[in-house]
Design an enzyme around this catalytic site. Structure first.
Site, mmCIF file in Angstrom:
data_model
loop_
_atom_site.group_PDB
_atom_site.id
_atom_site.type_symbol
_atom_site.label_atom_id
_atom_site.label_comp_id
_atom_site.label_asym_id
_atom_site.label_seq_id
_atom_site.Cartn_x
_atom_site.Cartn_y
_atom_site.Cartn_z
ATOM 1 N N ASP A 1 -3.314 2.409 -4.918
ATOM 2 C CA ASP A 1 -1.892 1.991 -4.404
ATOM 3 C C ASP A 1 -1.420 0.736 -4.580
ATOM 4 O OD1 ASP A 1 -4.234 1.610 -2.471
ATOM 5 O OD2 ASP A 1 -2.527 1.322 -1.000
ATOM 6 N N HIS B 1 -2.470 -2.782 -3.332
ATOM 7 C CA HIS B 1 -3.636 -2.762 -3.128
ATOM 8 C C HIS B 1 -4.449 -2.751 -4.189
ATOM 9 C CE1 HIS B 1 -6.558 -0.700 0.125
ATOM 10 N NE2 HIS B 1 -6.855 -1.934 -0.025
ATOM 11 N N HIS C 1 0.832 -1.214 -0.091
ATOM 12 C CA HIS C 1 0.015 0.096 -0.075
ATOM 13 C C HIS C 1 0.956 1.242 -0.003
ATOM 14 C CE1 HIS C 1 -3.227 -2.454 1.930
ATOM 15 N NE2 HIS C 1 -2.486 -2.936 2.254
ATOM 16 N N GLU D 1 2.634 -1.061 4.466
ATOM 17 C CA GLU D 1 2.468 0.439 3.896
ATOM 18 C C GLU D 1 3.553 1.217 3.466
ATOM 19 O OE1 GLU D 1 -0.383 2.160 3.306
ATOM 20 O OE2 GLU D 1 -1.912 0.837 4.635
#
Length: 191
Positions: A170, A160, A42, A124
């Site tokens: 993303d 994602h 992400h 992330e």
């Protein structure tokens, strides 16, 4: 420094630990928890397009102040998390054990299997869809991917956007997929 590794309790030895309350147990399949077979990448920045603050940490720990930024007023009640965050400078933060289900994917589907949170690890990257990621982030990401792959039967590394097409974009067009896996000698992951 020792190579990055994931221990038997699902924690990376090189990660700074900040506990998120936004997780639960992986579902039981047969008599064991769902096998971890997917990694989802992400991007995130809070406030949007700004880096280095505490907004991401505050979001993942349910401490985001809705008065600090107009965007925060829209999202501060969301209960979300990820297993890992890689900051722009390469700092690695872990919020949830890999053995638990972090709440990062939302409504999702990979190769006909829904609820990707059940069987994935979420990573992330501090960033956005609008600019390139940093070399330090790719370096740490490759180390983390190798550690996760050594610990679990990973079959795919995806964005994602791959598991929630039309809903998510993303890690975005500036994420360089060619940067993955070039720093270790494991077989390439499918992506």
């Amino acid at each position: 420094m020792n190579p990055m590794a994931i221990n038997e309790t699902g924690f990376a030895n090189h990660a700074h630990w900040i506990a998120s309350p936004n997780f639960d147990s992986r579902p039981i399949e047969g008599h064991t928890p769902a096998a971890i077979s997917l990694i989802v990448i992400h991007n995130i920045s809070l406030p949007p397009g700004q880096y280095g603050g505490n907004g991401i940490i505050e979001l993942f720990t349910n401490q985001l102040n809705p008065d600090e930024h107009p965007y925060y007023a829209e999202i501060y009640t969301r209960k979300v998390s990820s297993h890992f965050l890689i900051r722009r400078n390469g700092e690695l933060i872990q919020f949830v054990s890999c053995l638990d289900r972090a709440w990062h994917a939302g409504v999702s589907n990979w190769q006909g299997r829904e609820r990707c949170n059940d069987f994935s690890v979420g990573i992330e990257l501090e960033g956005s869809d609008f600019e390139a990621f940093e070399a330090n982030q790719y370096k740490v990401l490759n180390q983390l991917l190798a550690a996760i792959q050594a610990a679990y039967p990973i079959k795919s590394v995806v964005g994602h956007s791959d598991i929630a097409p039309g809903r998510k974009t993303d890690p975005g067009p500036h994420f360089d997929w060619a940067q993955l896996n070039k720093n270790f000698n494991n077989p390439p992951l499918s992506y």
